[in-house]
Design a protein around this motif. Structure first.
Motif, PDB file in Angstrom:
ATOM      1  N   MET A   1      48.352 108.433 -74.060  1.00  0.00           N
ATOM      2  CA  MET A   1      49.303 109.281 -73.338  1.00  0.00           C
ATOM      3  C   MET A   1      50.708 109.181 -73.930  1.00  0.00           C
ATOM      4  SD  MET A   1      51.924 109.358 -70.929  1.00  0.00           S
ATOM      5  CE  MET A   1      51.861 107.695 -70.289  1.00  0.00           C
ATOM      6  N   THR A   2      51.114 107.962 -74.372  1.00  0.00           N
ATOM      7  CA  THR A   2      52.446 107.820 -74.934  1.00  0.00           C
ATOM      8  C   THR A   2      52.598 108.558 -76.254  1.00  0.00           C
ATOM      9  OG1 THR A   2      51.727 105.710 -75.895  1.00  0.00           O
ATOM     10  CG2 THR A   2      52.920 105.613 -73.811  1.00  0.00           C
ATOM     11  N   ASN A   3      51.472 108.914 -76.883  1.00  0.00           N
ATOM     12  CA  ASN A   3      51.549 109.706 -78.111  1.00  0.00           C
ATOM     13  C   ASN A   3      52.106 111.094 -77.840  1.00  0.00           C
ATOM     14  OD1 ASN A   3      50.483 107.637 -79.665  1.00  0.00           O
ATOM     15  ND2 ASN A   3      48.376 108.305 -79.361  1.00  0.00           N
ATOM     16  N   ASP A   4      52.058 111.524 -76.571  1.00  0.00           N
ATOM     17  CA  ASP A   4      52.572 112.836 -76.197  1.00  0.00           C
ATOM     18  C   ASP A   4      54.087 112.839 -76.013  1.00  0.00           C
ATOM     19  OD1 ASP A   4      49.983 113.782 -76.204  1.00  0.00           O
ATOM     20  OD2 ASP A   4      49.679 113.375 -74.075  1.00  0.00           O
ATOM     21  N   ILE A   5      54.708 111.666 -76.006  1.00  0.00           N
ATOM     22  CA  ILE A   5      56.161 111.576 -75.825  1.00  0.00           C
ATOM     23  C   ILE A   5      56.838 111.811 -77.167  1.00  0.00           C
ATOM     24  CG2 ILE A   5      58.081 110.108 -75.120  1.00  0.00           C
ATOM     25  CD1 ILE A   5      56.118 108.621 -73.284  1.00  0.00           C
ATOM     26  N   GLN A   6      57.507 112.943 -77.284  1.00  0.00           N
ATOM     27  CA  GLN A   6      58.160 113.287 -78.550  1.00  0.00           C
ATOM     28  C   GLN A   6      59.477 112.533 -78.754  1.00  0.00           C
ATOM     29  OE1 GLN A   6      56.726 115.718 -76.637  1.00  0.00           O
ATOM     30  NE2 GLN A   6      55.064 116.175 -78.048  1.00  0.00           N
ATOM     31  N   VAL A   7      60.216 112.344 -77.663  1.00  0.00           N
ATOM     32  CA  VAL A   7      61.580 111.840 -77.781  1.00  0.00           C
ATOM     33  C   VAL A   7      61.884 110.847 -76.662  1.00  0.00           C
ATOM     34  CG1 VAL A   7      64.035 112.472 -77.717  1.00  0.00           C
ATOM     35  CG2 VAL A   7      62.403 113.952 -78.902  1.00  0.00           C
ATOM     36  N   ILE A   8      62.564 109.775 -77.034  1.00  0.00           N
ATOM     37  CA  ILE A   8      63.161 108.873 -76.051  1.00  0.00           C
ATOM     38  C   ILE A   8      64.667 109.056 -76.119  1.00  0.00           C
ATOM     39  CG2 ILE A   8      63.560 106.478 -75.368  1.00  0.00           C
ATOM     40  CD1 ILE A   8      60.910 105.735 -76.620  1.00  0.00           C
ATOM     41  N   ALA A  61      56.309 119.644 -74.714  1.00  0.00           N
ATOM     42  CA  ALA A  61      57.256 118.575 -75.029  1.00  0.00           C
ATOM     43  C   ALA A  61      57.408 117.621 -73.849  1.00  0.00           C
ATOM     44  CB  ALA A  61      58.608 119.169 -75.395  1.00  0.00           C
ATOM     45  N   ARG A  62      57.542 116.346 -74.189  1.00  0.00           N
ATOM     46  CA  ARG A  62      57.775 115.328 -73.169  1.00  0.00           C
ATOM     47  C   ARG A  62      58.918 114.429 -73.622  1.00  0.00           C
ATOM     48  NH1 ARG A  62      52.096 113.051 -70.613  1.00  0.00           N
ATOM     49  NH2 ARG A  62      51.812 114.772 -69.155  1.00  0.00           N
ATOM     50  N   VAL A  63      59.871 114.241 -72.729  1.00  0.00           N
ATOM     51  CA  VAL A  63      61.045 113.433 -73.018  1.00  0.00           C
ATOM     52  C   VAL A  63      61.106 112.286 -72.019  1.00  0.00           C
ATOM     53  CG1 VAL A  63      63.567 113.387 -73.070  1.00  0.00           C
ATOM     54  CG2 VAL A  63      62.334 115.362 -73.986  1.00  0.00           C
ATOM     55  N   LEU A  64      61.304 111.077 -72.538  1.00  0.00           N
ATOM     56  CA  LEU A  64      61.435 109.900 -71.680  1.00  0.00           C
ATOM     57  C   LEU A  64      62.860 109.376 -71.779  1.00  0.00           C
ATOM     58  CD1 LEU A  64      60.201 107.712 -69.853  1.00  0.00           C
ATOM     59  CD2 LEU A  64      59.544 106.473 -71.938  1.00  0.00           C
TER      60      LEU A  64
END
Length: 230
Positions: A1-8, A61-64
């Motif tokens: 799932m964390t592979n889907d996070i493009q940007v921190i 896109a997913r941003v954390l």
């Protein structure tokens, strides 16, 4: 799932460095972007991001957003890891993306049984009084306070990007901290001389804040490594 996070996104300075250290032991990492401190500087920064498709009009896109926060409740001591459900600012409300947040919670809960879902408050100044912290927590129903969360949620919710927020408590609601507001420049960077002067004026409170921040930064580094470990 964390592979889907493009940007921190993480506030510049010590918080950014802690997240980068946490990712240094990980093979596959997202892009880590240092952001300015404060709701107004961050709002300006986000609206100046290049429209390269990484954020805008990118439904996958997913941003954390990661970093530190202050506690508004005795339930959240220094070093506590918290995952935001939503954030309020001056009576306005923005929610984190529920599915993204739930997946992060599940991924981290096995490693941190004390992980909590919280309601956040974004402030345009440093909330330094312990009494004010507890009052804000009671009157607004918020658990923790930061200076960037609402701005990030408002921007990314408008452009259709999923965003979640993971933070670590660096100062509790039982002790005052130095008022660092004057040390934050209009562009959201920390000014070293005003910061040093502010800390010297309140040596006991400064010492407590530094200890709490160092503890929280270590936890931030560790939770970053856990979240993105293979």
């Amino acid at each position: 799932m964390t592979n889907d996070i493009q940007v921190i996104l993480v506030p510049q300075g010590a918080e950014y460095k802690a997240v980068c250290r946490g990712l240094s032991r990980v093979t596959s990492t997202p892009t880590v972007i240092p952001i300015p401190v404060g709701i107004k500087p961050l709002t300006t920064y986000l609206h100046e991001l290049p429209e390269d498709g990484r954020f805008v009009n990118h439904p996958q896109a997913r941003v954390l957003l990661m970093g530190l926060c202050g506690s508004l409740s005795p339930s959240y001591p220094v070093g506590k890891v918290v995952l935001y459900e939503n954030c309020v600012y001056q009576g306005k409300f923005q929610a984190c993306e529920a599915r993204f947040t739930t997946q992060l919670y599940s991924a981290l809960k096995t490693h941190n049984s004390a992980l909590n879902l919280v309601k956040g408050l974004t402030s345009d100044r440093v909330v330094c009084s312990a009494a004010e912290k507890r009052q804000l927590g009671e009157t607004l129903g918020a658990d923790v306070v930061d200076m960037e969360g609402f701005a990030a949620l408002e921007f990314f919710n408008q452009v259709g990007v999923s965003v979640a927020m993971l933070r670590v408590v660096s100062d509790d609601c039982h002790h005052d901290i130095p008022d660092l507001t004057s040390a934050i420049s209009p562009d959201g960077s920390l000014r070293s001389l005003p910061l040093a002067i502010t800390l010297l004026r309140k040596p006991i409170a400064a010492s407590r804040l530094i200890r709490g921040s160092l503890q929280a930064l270590k936890v931030l580094e560790e939770v970053t490594g856990v979240l993105f470990s293979d």
